[in-house]
Scaffold this motif. Structure first.
Motif, PDB file in Angstrom:
ATOM      1  N   PRO A  53       0.844  -1.197   0.000  1.00 40.39           N
ATOM      2  CA  PRO A  53       0.000   0.000   0.000  1.00 40.39           C
ATOM      3  C   PRO A  53       0.881   1.249   0.000  1.00 40.39           C
ATOM      4  N   PHE A  54       0.318   2.364  -0.359  1.00 36.20           N
ATOM      5  CA  PHE A  54       1.055   3.622  -0.438  1.00 36.20           C
ATOM      6  C   PHE A  54       1.814   3.889   0.857  1.00 36.20           C
ATOM      7  N   ILE A  55       3.094   4.136   0.740  1.00 31.53           N
ATOM      8  CA  ILE A  55       4.006   4.438   1.855  1.00 31.53           C
ATOM      9  C   ILE A  55       3.878   3.410   2.984  1.00 31.53           C
ATOM     10  N   SER A  56       4.092   2.153   2.645  1.00 32.33           N
ATOM     11  CA  SER A  56       4.019   1.090   3.644  1.00 32.33           C
ATOM     12  C   SER A  56       5.077   0.039   3.341  1.00 32.33           C
ATOM     13  N   GLY A  57       5.629  -0.546   4.372  1.00 33.84           N
ATOM     14  CA  GLY A  57       6.575  -1.638   4.218  1.00 33.84           C
ATOM     15  C   GLY A  57       5.914  -2.993   4.348  1.00 33.84           C
TER      16      GLY A  57
END
Length: 169
Positions: free
Chosen positions: A56-60
């Motif tokens: 997901p957007f800006i997720s590790g």
């Protein structure tokens, strides 16, 4: 029940590749969406999309959704010295530990009771894309879902390599 399957990443991390069983029969496909993103779709031999895996957007964290776009699991990396450790939480809340020695290409997947449910290994990777052999010992989670987990581990490792290479001077 024990089933081994084989699949691979593309060299440029984009395009479609096939998933094969031990008899070298096509049983599905991987669609690596783009060289610029880590998303992957997994489908059956008839071409029907079963799952997708993505950051997901800006997720590790690596999310896995079913064909109806409902989240069925999350893969995350866990900090550890001298081993590579990941944790997969399935939609039923079961937590699976994915572990490998530091320089090994072989991984085990254990359930919460410490029982081996799956293992996988990179079977090549020198001047060509990574190929994987996955052996599933249970039917609690579909083999397609384990493929999405393996591709998530691979995506997390690629992301980690790319970020460390980008920081070097």
């Amino acid at each position: 029940m024990s089933e081994s399957i084989y699949f691979n990443d593309n060299f440029f991390s984009a395009g479609q590749t096939d998933i094969f069983n031990e008899e070298q029969e096509k049983i599905g496909y991987l669609d690596l969406k783009s060289a610029f993103s880590s998303g992957v779709e997994i489908g059956d031999v008839d071409g029907t999309r079963k799952l997708k895996g993505y950051f997901p957007f800006i997720s590790g964290k690596w999310n896995i959704d079913d064909a109806e776009e409902s989240n069925i699991g999350i893969l995350r990396s866990r900090f550890s010295f001298f081993t590579k450790v990941y944790e997969y939480t399935s939609k039923d809340g079961e937590v699976y530990k994915i572990e490998s020695e530091a320089f090994s290409k072989e991984y085990t997947i254990m359930n919460q009771n410490g029982d081996l449910v799956c293992d996988f290994k990179k079977v090549n990777n020198f001047f060509e894309s990574a190929a994987f052999q996955l052996t599933d010992y249970t039917d609690k989670i579909s083999t397609y879902e384990w493929v999405a987990v393996v591709m998530g581990v691979n995506a997390i490792q690629k992301r980690r390599r790319n970020s460390s290479a980008g920081g070097a001077t």
